[in-house]
Design a protein around this motif. Structure first.
Motif, PDB file in Angstrom:
ATOM      1  N   UNK A  92       0.844  -1.190   0.000  1.00 33.25           N
ATOM      2  CA  UNK A  92       0.000   0.000   0.000  1.00 33.25           C
ATOM      3  C   UNK A  92       0.888   1.251   0.000  1.00 33.25           C
ATOM      4  N   UNK A  93       2.116   1.095  -0.488  1.00 34.47           N
ATOM      5  CA  UNK A  93       3.100   2.169  -0.465  1.00 34.47           C
ATOM      6  C   UNK A  93       2.777   3.256  -1.485  1.00 34.47           C
ATOM      7  N   UNK A  94       3.291   4.448  -1.231  1.00 32.20           N
ATOM      8  CA  UNK A  94       3.289   5.490  -2.241  1.00 32.20           C
ATOM      9  C   UNK A  94       4.371   5.214  -3.273  1.00 32.20           C
ATOM     10  N   UNK A  95       4.260   5.859  -4.422  1.00 32.37           N
ATOM     11  CA  UNK A  95       5.278   5.738  -5.450  1.00 32.37           C
ATOM     12  C   UNK A  95       5.006   4.593  -6.409  1.00 32.37           C
ATOM     13  N   UNK A  96       5.894   4.440  -7.370  1.00 30.91           N
ATOM     14  CA  UNK A  96       5.774   3.391  -8.382  1.00 30.91           C
ATOM     15  C   UNK A  96       7.021   2.520  -8.351  1.00 30.91           C
ATOM     16  N   UNK A  97       6.882   1.303  -8.863  1.00 30.12           N
ATOM     17  CA  UNK A  97       7.983   0.346  -8.884  1.00 30.12           C
ATOM     18  C   UNK A  97       7.976  -0.633  -7.730  1.00 30.12           C
ATOM     19  N   UNK A 100      -1.782  -5.762  -4.982  1.00 31.75           N
ATOM     20  CA  UNK A 100      -1.404  -4.350  -4.947  1.00 31.75           C
ATOM     21  C   UNK A 100      -2.534  -3.526  -4.346  1.00 31.75           C
ATOM     22  N   UNK A 101      -2.154  -2.364  -3.827  1.00 31.27           N
ATOM     23  CA  UNK A 101      -3.167  -1.502  -3.223  1.00 31.27           C
ATOM     24  C   UNK A 101      -2.759  -0.047  -3.221  1.00 31.27           C
ATOM     25  N   UNK A 102      -3.720   0.774  -2.872  1.00 32.21           N
ATOM     26  CA  UNK A 102      -3.505   2.216  -2.769  1.00 32.21           C
ATOM     27  C   UNK A 102      -4.326   2.717  -1.588  1.00 32.21           C
ATOM     28  N   UNK A 103      -3.708   3.552  -0.751  1.00 30.90           N
ATOM     29  CA  UNK A 103      -4.404   4.097   0.412  1.00 30.90           C
ATOM     30  C   UNK A 103      -4.454   5.615   0.317  1.00 30.90           C
ATOM     31  N   UNK A 104      -5.636   6.175   0.554  1.00 27.82           N
ATOM     32  CA  UNK A 104      -5.800   7.624   0.618  1.00 27.82           C
ATOM     33  C   UNK A 104      -5.927   8.084   2.067  1.00 27.82           C
ATOM     34  N   UNK A 105      -5.502   7.251   3.004  1.00 24.88           N
ATOM     35  CA  UNK A 105      -5.403   7.664   4.403  1.00 24.88           C
ATOM     36  C   UNK A 105      -4.121   8.466   4.591  1.00 24.88           C
ATOM     37  N   UNK A 143      -9.252   7.940   4.284  1.00 20.35           N
ATOM     38  CA  UNK A 143      -9.794   7.939   2.943  1.00 20.35           C
ATOM     39  C   UNK A 143      -9.946   6.516   2.429  1.00 20.35           C
ATOM     40  N   UNK A 144     -10.128   6.392   1.139  1.00 23.69           N
ATOM     41  CA  UNK A 144     -10.385   5.090   0.524  1.00 23.69           C
ATOM     42  C   UNK A 144      -9.114   4.248   0.428  1.00 23.69           C
ATOM     43  N   UNK A 145      -9.244   2.974   0.781  1.00 23.33           N
ATOM     44  CA  UNK A 145      -8.210   1.977   0.523  1.00 23.33           C
ATOM     45  C   UNK A 145      -8.698   1.088  -0.610  1.00 23.33           C
ATOM     46  N   UNK A 146      -7.876   0.925  -1.633  1.00 24.44           N
ATOM     47  CA  UNK A 146      -8.250   0.131  -2.807  1.00 24.44           C
ATOM     48  C   UNK A 146      -7.282  -1.033  -2.957  1.00 24.44           C
ATOM     49  N   UNK A 147      -7.809  -2.214  -3.280  1.00 28.47           N
ATOM     50  CA  UNK A 147      -6.998  -3.419  -3.437  1.00 28.47           C
ATOM     51  C   UNK A 147      -7.371  -4.121  -4.729  1.00 28.47           C
ATOM     52  N   UNK A 148      -6.411  -4.822  -5.319  1.00 28.33           N
ATOM     53  CA  UNK A 148      -6.719  -5.577  -6.523  1.00 28.33           C
ATOM     54  C   UNK A 148      -5.588  -6.506  -6.917  1.00 28.33           C
ATOM     55  N   UNK A 149      -5.907  -7.465  -7.741  1.00 30.23           N
ATOM     56  CA  UNK A 149      -4.884  -8.343  -8.297  1.00 30.23           C
ATOM     57  C   UNK A 149      -4.081  -7.578  -9.344  1.00 30.23           C
ATOM     58  N   UNK A 150      -2.805  -7.870  -9.430  1.00 30.06           N
ATOM     59  CA  UNK A 150      -1.914  -7.134 -10.318  1.00 30.06           C
ATOM     60  C   UNK A 150      -2.364  -7.246 -11.772  1.00 30.06           C
ATOM     61  N   UNK A 151      -2.833  -8.405 -12.155  1.00 30.73           N
ATOM     62  CA  UNK A 151      -3.287  -8.596 -13.530  1.00 30.73           C
ATOM     63  C   UNK A 151      -4.664  -8.033 -13.805  1.00 30.73           C
ATOM     64  N   UNK A 152      -5.282  -7.448 -12.802  1.00 31.81           N
ATOM     65  CA  UNK A 152      -6.614  -6.865 -12.976  1.00 31.81           C
ATOM     66  C   UNK A 152      -7.679  -7.682 -12.270  1.00 31.81           C
ATOM     67  N   UNK A 174      -4.692   2.680 -11.009  1.00 35.75           N
ATOM     68  CA  UNK A 174      -4.977   3.542  -9.860  1.00 35.75           C
ATOM     69  C   UNK A 174      -3.684   3.960  -9.155  1.00 35.75           C
ATOM     70  N   UNK A 175      -2.729   3.050  -9.047  1.00 29.18           N
ATOM     71  CA  UNK A 175      -1.447   3.376  -8.420  1.00 29.18           C
ATOM     72  C   UNK A 175      -0.742   4.492  -9.202  1.00 29.18           C
ATOM     73  N   UNK A 176      -0.758   4.415 -10.511  1.00 28.90           N
ATOM     74  CA  UNK A 176      -0.146   5.468 -11.325  1.00 28.90           C
ATOM     75  C   UNK A 176      -0.930   6.774 -11.203  1.00 28.90           C
ATOM     76  N   UNK A 177      -2.254   6.680 -11.104  1.00 33.70           N
ATOM     77  CA  UNK A 177      -3.066   7.891 -10.928  1.00 33.70           C
ATOM     78  C   UNK A 177      -2.720   8.580  -9.621  1.00 33.70           C
ATOM     79  N   UNK A 178      -2.556   7.796  -8.554  1.00 35.47           N
ATOM     80  CA  UNK A 178      -2.189   8.389  -7.271  1.00 35.47           C
ATOM     81  C   UNK A 178      -0.795   8.998  -7.331  1.00 35.47           C
TER      82      UNK A 178
END
Length: 226
Positions: free
Chosen positions: A104-109, A125-130, A146-155, A184-188
């Motif tokens: 749930x880290x910031x950044x890419x890679x 993978x995930x993204x947190x807006x907390x 804020x929103x926490x989003x989770x998903x499989x890497x392949x979609x 979503x990770x790239x959008x964040x």
């Protein structure tokens, strides 16, 4: 509810907040961090977690090195990007044969690094807006939920994604399974690049920024200067 064994790798403000609230729910949580004073204070006095989640004194176990034979169901990665590979190696030692890691880290890679070490089948993978901040050793404040989003890497989603979503919801987080988590990770990442200058100028974190009326005046001023 199945009681999970979780290893939180990177027990700063965000790792402490997520790990603390999951422990409060009844899961077995081990916090792993290199900050010796933080680790010692947690083991001695417990974790003090305050903010928008209320005030909690939580009995948790912390360590600087993962013990052998931990066999964790889940490793949550909360280090900065520079330490992701080391976190992946820690997760590799910490996880049970059927366990997996979530970033749930910031950044890419970060996702790609975890996959290199663990394999895609052991990573979601995930993204947190907390947002959160440390107030000292063993003292964290959750400043925004804020929103926490989770998903499989392949979609898409999966039973393990849905199960983790349910546990995080039960712990008090707003959570969703997201159909294209890598997008979503790239959008964040793009959002953070745009907003970080305002955070630096005001000294506010993202959640605090969104709730501060004075920021509207700052934004207007910056637009006038442009």
């Amino acid at each position: 509810m199945k009681r999970l064994k979780l290893c939180v790798i990177g027990a700063g403000a965000m790792g402490s907040s997520y790990g603390g609230l999951l422990a409060k729910l009844g899961h077995e949580v081990l916090l792993v961090d290199r900050w010796s004073a933080h680790v010692e204070a947690i083991n001695r006095d417990g974790l003090q977690l305050d903010g928008v989640c209320g005030q909690h004194r939580l009995a948790l176990t912390a360590c600087q090195e993962v013990p052998d034979g931990l066999d964790a169901d889940l490793a949550m990665i909360w280090t900065d990007t520079n330490n992701t590979r080391q976190a992946a190696l820690i997760a590799e030692r910490a996880l049970a044969a059927g366990g997996f890691a979530v970033t749930l880290q910031n950044g890419v890679g970060n996702v790609e690094t975890l996959v290199e070490v663990l394999g895609q089948h052991r990573v979601i993978a995930g993204s947190s807006m907390c947002s959160a901040a440390m107030q000292g050793p063993a003292r964290a404040i959750l400043t925004h939920m804020g929103m926490t989003s989770l998903g499989e890497i392949g979609g898409g989603s999966s039973p393990r994604v849905e199960s983790l979503c349910q546990e995080l919801k039960a712990a008090g987080f707003e959570v969703r399974a997201y159909p294209d988590i890598m997008s979503l990770i790239w959008t964040k990442f793009a959002l953070n690049c745009a907003i970080n200058a305002l955070c630096a100028a005001t000294g506010l974190r993202l959640g605090e920024l969104a709730r501060t009326p004075a920021v509207d005046r700052l934004q207007d001023h910056l637009l006038d200067e442009i």
